[in-house]
Motif scaffolding. Structure first.
Motif, PDB file in Angstrom:
ATOM      1  N   UNK A  44     -26.699  15.358   2.675  1.00 36.78           N
ATOM      2  CA  UNK A  44     -28.062  15.386   1.882  1.00 36.78           C
ATOM      3  C   UNK A  44     -27.130  15.368   0.268  1.00 36.78           C
ATOM      4  N   UNK A  45     -25.887  16.993   0.123  1.00 43.81           N
ATOM      5  CA  UNK A  45     -25.361  16.826  -0.806  1.00 43.81           C
ATOM      6  C   UNK A  45     -24.613  15.758  -1.358  1.00 43.81           C
ATOM      7  N   UNK A  46     -24.242  15.080  -0.602  1.00 38.10           N
ATOM      8  CA  UNK A  46     -23.536  14.076  -1.270  1.00 38.10           C
ATOM      9  C   UNK A  46     -24.194  12.695  -1.046  1.00 38.10           C
ATOM     10  N   UNK A  47     -24.628  12.404  -0.397  1.00 41.18           N
ATOM     11  CA  UNK A  47     -25.212  11.133  -0.638  1.00 41.18           C
ATOM     12  C   UNK A  47     -26.869  11.571  -1.515  1.00 41.18           C
ATOM     13  N   UNK A  48     -27.794  12.186  -1.091  1.00 41.55           N
ATOM     14  CA  UNK A  48     -29.172  12.226  -1.249  1.00 41.55           C
ATOM     15  C   UNK A  48     -29.791  12.115  -0.303  1.00 41.55           C
ATOM     16  N   UNK A  49     -31.284  12.348  -0.054  1.00 41.82           N
ATOM     17  CA  UNK A  49     -32.181  12.539   1.097  1.00 41.82           C
ATOM     18  C   UNK A  49     -33.410  11.711   0.578  1.00 41.82           C
ATOM     19  N   UNK A  50     -33.952  11.733   1.813  1.00 45.30           N
ATOM     20  CA  UNK A  50     -35.139  10.991   1.589  1.00 45.30           C
ATOM     21  C   UNK A  50     -36.509  12.493   1.481  1.00 45.30           C
ATOM     22  N   UNK A  51     -37.340  12.455   2.098  1.00 46.54           N
ATOM     23  CA  UNK A  51     -39.096  13.081   2.265  1.00 46.54           C
ATOM     24  C   UNK A  51     -39.393  12.838   3.766  1.00 46.54           C
ATOM     25  N   UNK A  52     -38.485  11.458   4.079  1.00 47.32           N
ATOM     26  CA  UNK A  52     -38.962  11.731   5.923  1.00 47.32           C
ATOM     27  C   UNK A  52     -37.697  12.495   6.339  1.00 47.32           C
ATOM     28  N   UNK A  53     -36.919  12.697   6.136  1.00 48.09           N
ATOM     29  CA  UNK A  53     -35.023  13.426   6.544  1.00 48.09           C
ATOM     30  C   UNK A  53     -36.192  14.697   6.374  1.00 48.09           C
ATOM     31  N   UNK A  54     -36.884  15.476   5.133  1.00 45.33           N
ATOM     32  CA  UNK A  54     -36.779  16.607   4.885  1.00 45.33           C
ATOM     33  C   UNK A  54     -38.113  17.123   6.462  1.00 45.33           C
ATOM     34  N   UNK A  55     -38.540  15.869   6.491  1.00 39.62           N
ATOM     35  CA  UNK A  55     -39.808  16.287   7.209  1.00 39.62           C
ATOM     36  C   UNK A  55     -39.457  15.915   8.615  1.00 39.62           C
ATOM     37  N   UNK A  56     -38.255  15.838   9.472  1.00 42.49           N
ATOM     38  CA  UNK A  56     -37.659  15.207  10.631  1.00 42.49           C
ATOM     39  C   UNK A  56     -37.306  16.841  10.556  1.00 42.49           C
ATOM     40  N   UNK A  57     -36.717  17.209   9.714  1.00 40.72           N
ATOM     41  CA  UNK A  57     -35.588  17.773   9.765  1.00 40.72           C
ATOM     42  C   UNK A  57     -36.409  19.704   9.894  1.00 40.72           C
ATOM     43  N   UNK A  58     -37.553  19.903   9.272  1.00 42.42           N
ATOM     44  CA  UNK A  58     -38.202  21.089   9.608  1.00 42.42           C
ATOM     45  C   UNK A  58     -38.908  20.488   9.841  1.00 42.42           C
ATOM     46  N   UNK A  59     -39.823  19.783  11.161  1.00 42.69           N
ATOM     47  CA  UNK A  59     -41.330  19.530  10.993  1.00 42.69           C
ATOM     48  C   UNK A  59     -41.602  21.048  11.975  1.00 42.69           C
ATOM     49  N   UNK A  60     -40.354  21.196  13.133  1.00 45.06           N
ATOM     50  CA  UNK A  60     -40.955  22.640  14.264  1.00 45.06           C
ATOM     51  C   UNK A  60     -40.404  23.458  13.533  1.00 45.06           C
ATOM     52  N   UNK A  61     -40.072  24.056  11.934  1.00 42.26           N
ATOM     53  CA  UNK A  61     -40.384  25.329  11.387  1.00 42.26           C
ATOM     54  C   UNK A  61     -41.111  25.708  10.420  1.00 42.26           C
ATOM     55  N   UNK A  62     -41.702  27.197  10.518  1.00 45.28           N
ATOM     56  CA  UNK A  62     -42.894  27.854  10.337  1.00 45.28           C
ATOM     57  C   UNK A  62     -42.441  27.963   8.658  1.00 45.28           C
ATOM     58  N   UNK A  63     -41.301  28.088   8.227  1.00 44.12           N
ATOM     59  CA  UNK A  63     -41.204  28.875   6.702  1.00 44.12           C
ATOM     60  C   UNK A  63     -39.753  28.977   6.414  1.00 44.12           C
ATOM     61  N   UNK A  64     -39.430  28.437   4.721  1.00 43.31           N
ATOM     62  CA  UNK A  64     -37.534  28.621   5.096  1.00 43.31           C
ATOM     63  C   UNK A  64     -37.530  29.483   3.952  1.00 43.31           C
ATOM     64  N   UNK A  65     -36.546  30.052   3.478  1.00 42.11           N
ATOM     65  CA  UNK A  65     -35.965  30.890   2.845  1.00 42.11           C
ATOM     66  C   UNK A  65     -34.373  30.601   2.857  1.00 42.11           C
ATOM     67  N   UNK A  66     -34.076  31.480   0.488  1.00 48.20           N
ATOM     68  CA  UNK A  66     -32.783  31.401   1.108  1.00 48.20           C
ATOM     69  C   UNK A  66     -32.230  29.357   0.196  1.00 48.20           C
ATOM     70  N   UNK A  67     -30.643  29.599   0.379  1.00 49.60           N
ATOM     71  CA  UNK A  67     -29.774  28.421   0.103  1.00 49.60           C
ATOM     72  C   UNK A  67     -30.274  27.710   1.441  1.00 49.60           C
TER      73      UNK A  67
END
Length: 250
Positions: A44-67
Motif C-alpha cells: 500500500x505504501x509503494x503502490x496504493x490500496x483499494x477499499x476492498x484491500x482494507x475490508x479484507x485486512x480488517x474484516x475480523x478486527x474490532x479496532x485499529x489504533x496507532x500507525x
C-alpha cells in the motif's frame, strides 16, 4: 471493524488500546499491523490500496489504533462505514515533546545491538520508517547507529495537517474528539458500553512502553533470541580467529 482511532501516535493511542482491550475489543496496534499485515502495508505504501484491500485486512478486527491505521482512517472507514471514529487529541507542544522522548527511549544500547544482529528487528525498523515517510512526512530520518534526526518544523506541520483533515472530513455523527485524560465516561458513552470498575489505563508514559514490549511482545522476544544466537556466533568466530593467530605466531 467497530472502532477506528484516527489520532496520531503519541496522543494516547497506547492508553486507548489498553482501554479498548479491557472493554473486550480485539485491537490491532502498530505491532499487530506489522506482524499480520506487513506485506500488505508495504504494498500500500509503494503502490496504493483499494477499499476492498482494507475490508479484507480488517474484516475480523474490532479496532485499529496507532500507525499506520491512523493515517488511513478515511480509507478504513470507507471499507467499514458503520465503524466509529475516535480522534485522540493532545496539545501540539506536549505531543512533540512526547515524540522526542519516545525517540530518546528507543536510542537504547540493546536496540542498536538488535539492529546489528537481529533480522527481525531490522525488518521492523525499516517498516516503521518506510511507513512514516510514505504517509506522514514528519521529517524523521533514521540514522543507523547514530539515532534519529527529527525536523521539528515538518513534524509539527504533519501533525496539524493530519488533525485538520480528521476534523474537517470525519462524519460528525460517528466522531468522538477525545483526550485520554477524560477517562472512561465519554469513551464508554460514545461506544454504548458500561463503565468498567477498573481504573482507566495510562500507558507509555515517557516512552516506558519500549522496555515493556521488549520484555513481553513475541517480535521483540524473537529479536532478542536472534541477538543471542548471532552474538554467540560472532564471539565464537572471534575466539577462533584469535586462537588461529596465536597458534601461528607461537
Amino acid at each position: 471493524m467497530k472502532v477506528i482511532c484516527a489520532g496520531m501516535s503519541k496522543t494516547g493511542t497506547k492508553s486507548l488500546r489498553a482501554a479498548l482491550i479491557l472493554l473486550g475489543y480485539n485491537v490491532y496496534d502498530f505491532l499487530e499491523n506489522y506482524q499480520y499485515f506487513g506485506g500488505e502495508w508495504n504494498r500500500i505504501a509503494s503502490e496504493g490500496g483499494t477499499t476492498e484491500d482494507f475490508r479484507r485486512m480488517f474484516e475480523n478486527v474490532d479496532a485499529v489504533t496507532d500507525m499506520p491505521g491512523c493515517s488511513f482512517w478515511d480509507e478504513i472507514h470507507k471499507a467499514f462505514p458503520d465503524a466509529k471514529i475516535i480522534f485522540t487529541t493532545r496539545d501540539e507542544d506536549s505531543w512533540l515533546q512526547s515524540v522526542e522522548h519516545q525517540i530518546a527511549a528507543e536510542d537504547h544500547p540493546l536496540v542498536h545491538l538488535m539492529m546489528l544482529l537481529s533480522p527481525t528487528y531490522w525488518k521492523l525498523d525499516r517498516f516503521m520508517w518506510r511507513i512514516d515517510h510514505a504517509v506522514s512526512g514528519t521529517g524523521m530520518i533514521s540514522r543507523f547507529l547514530r539515532g534519529v534526526k527529527i525536523n521539528r518544523l515538518l513534524t509539527k506541520m504533519a501533525y496539524r495537517k493530519h488533525n485538520a483533515n480528521v476534523l474537517q472530513n470525519a462524519p460528525k455523527d460517528k466522531l468522538l474528539v477525545y483526550s485520554v485524560k477524560e477517562g472512561w465516561k465519554p469513551l464508554c458513552k460514545f461506544l454504548g458500553v458500561d463503565v468498567p470498575s477498573k481504573p482507566f489505563p495510562h500507558k507509555n508514559k515517557q516512552g516506558q512502553m519500549v522496555e515493556e514490549l521488549m520484555a513481553k511482545h513475541p517480535i521483540y522476544i524473537r529479536g532478542e533470541r536472534e541477538v543471542m544466537f548471532f552474538g554467540s556466533l560472532l564471539l565464537l568466530m572471534l575466539v577462533l580467529g584469535v586462537y588461529i593467530i596465536v597458534t601461528r605466531l607461537f
